[in-house]
Design a protein around this motif. Structure first.
Motif, PDB file in Angstrom:
ATOM      1  N   VAL A  68       2.168   8.678  -5.990  1.00  0.00           N
ATOM      2  CA  VAL A  68       1.594   7.333  -6.104  1.00  0.00           C
ATOM      3  C   VAL A  68       1.379   6.733  -4.714  1.00  0.00           C
ATOM      4  O   VAL A  68       0.398   6.023  -4.481  1.00  0.00           O
ATOM      5  N   ASP A  69       2.276   7.033  -3.788  1.00  0.00           N
ATOM      6  CA  ASP A  69       2.132   6.522  -2.425  1.00  0.00           C
ATOM      7  C   ASP A  69       0.995   7.206  -1.672  1.00  0.00           C
ATOM      8  O   ASP A  69       0.461   6.646  -0.715  1.00  0.00           O
ATOM      9  N   SER A 104      -2.387   0.108  -1.389  1.00  0.00           N
ATOM     10  CA  SER A 104      -1.185   0.268  -0.565  1.00  0.00           C
ATOM     11  C   SER A 104      -0.400  -1.035  -0.469  1.00  0.00           C
ATOM     12  O   SER A 104       0.838  -1.014  -0.463  1.00  0.00           O
ATOM     13  N   ILE A 144       1.437  -1.341  -3.781  1.00  0.00           N
ATOM     14  CA  ILE A 144       2.600  -0.450  -3.834  1.00  0.00           C
ATOM     15  C   ILE A 144       3.731  -1.001  -2.978  1.00  0.00           C
ATOM     16  O   ILE A 144       4.901  -0.964  -3.368  1.00  0.00           O
ATOM     17  N   LYS A 188       6.631  -1.735  -5.471  1.00  0.00           N
ATOM     18  CA  LYS A 188       7.617  -0.660  -5.444  1.00  0.00           C
ATOM     19  C   LYS A 188       8.756  -0.924  -4.470  1.00  0.00           C
ATOM     20  O   LYS A 188       9.900  -0.591  -4.755  1.00  0.00           O
ATOM     21  N   GLY A 203       6.722   1.756   2.581  1.00  0.00           N
ATOM     22  CA  GLY A 203       5.599   0.915   2.174  1.00  0.00           C
ATOM     23  C   GLY A 203       4.834   0.370   3.358  1.00  0.00           C
ATOM     24  O   GLY A 203       3.599   0.284   3.330  1.00  0.00           O
ATOM     25  N   ASN A 242       2.585   3.031   4.643  1.00  0.00           N
ATOM     26  CA  ASN A 242       1.442   3.228   3.758  1.00  0.00           C
ATOM     27  C   ASN A 242       0.349   2.202   4.061  1.00  0.00           C
ATOM     28  O   ASN A 242      -0.833   2.548   4.161  1.00  0.00           O
TER      29      ASN A 242
END
Length: 184
Positions: free
Chosen positions: A74-75, A130, A133, A137, A151, A154
């Motif tokens: 997912v990242d 991004s 996320i 997340k 994160g 990302n």
């Protein structure tokens, strides 16, 4: 009209023209732009790969606790979207987007502009993904700062890829050292 008639060009889209950036590189501005875009691309991917490698070899702060979060597929998805958008942006013929060189097919100009829009939308979607996320997340789950680094990397990768695409587009659109303007 508020613009003097001598400065008016009916082909212009904006009323105020874009500034001319000539930072003093002279005839090497195209080469400097390409190298700068390559450096931005390398730094952007390096930061995310650093986070992915760090995540793969993460050890918990205490041996009794598990590692809370890892970099997963997912990242990777926002970076892949931004990378695809960057590749497509730089594959498009700049003269076709401008409608120059007498391309007989007016639909070719429209398709090139549509493809350019889609590729910038891919990069913007990668950046938005991004950031999403990072927030959903890493920040909302209240992980320690060492996990939020994944994160942040990302987001920085996607910003770097977008900047790299813009710098490369601008540098390739400028006149190079091998182009000559002959006027009579």
């Amino acid at each position: 009209m508020s613009i003097p008639r001598a400065n008016y060009d009916p082909r212009r889209v904006c009323v105020n023209p874009c500034p001319n950036f000539t930072p003093g590189f002279g005839k090497h501005k195209r080469t400097v732009g390409v190298y700068l875009a390559g450096a931005l691309f390398a730094i952007a991917n390096w930061t995310f790969f650093d986070a992915a490698i760090l995540s793969a070899h993460a050890k918990p702060p205490h041996e009794t606790e598990p590692v809370l979060v890892h970099v997963t597929f997912v990242d990777w998805v926002p970076g892949i979207c931004s990378l695809l958008g960057m590749l497509v942006v730089n594959l498009i013929d700049k003269d076709r987007v401008r409608g120059e060189d007498g391309f007989g097919d007016s639909r070719a100009v429209w398709r090139a502009r549509l493809l350019l829009f889609i590729s910038f939308a891919l990069m913007a979607g990668g950046l938005a993904g991004s950031i999403s996320i990072l927030i959903l997340k890493y920040i909302l789950n209240d992980y320690p700062e060492m996990y939020k680094y994944y994160g942040y990397c990302n987001v920085s990768q996607n910003v770097g890829l977008m900047l790299s695409a813009v710098v490369l587009w601008i540098s390739q659109s400028s006149s190079g050292e091998y182009e000559y303007s002959l006027t009579i």
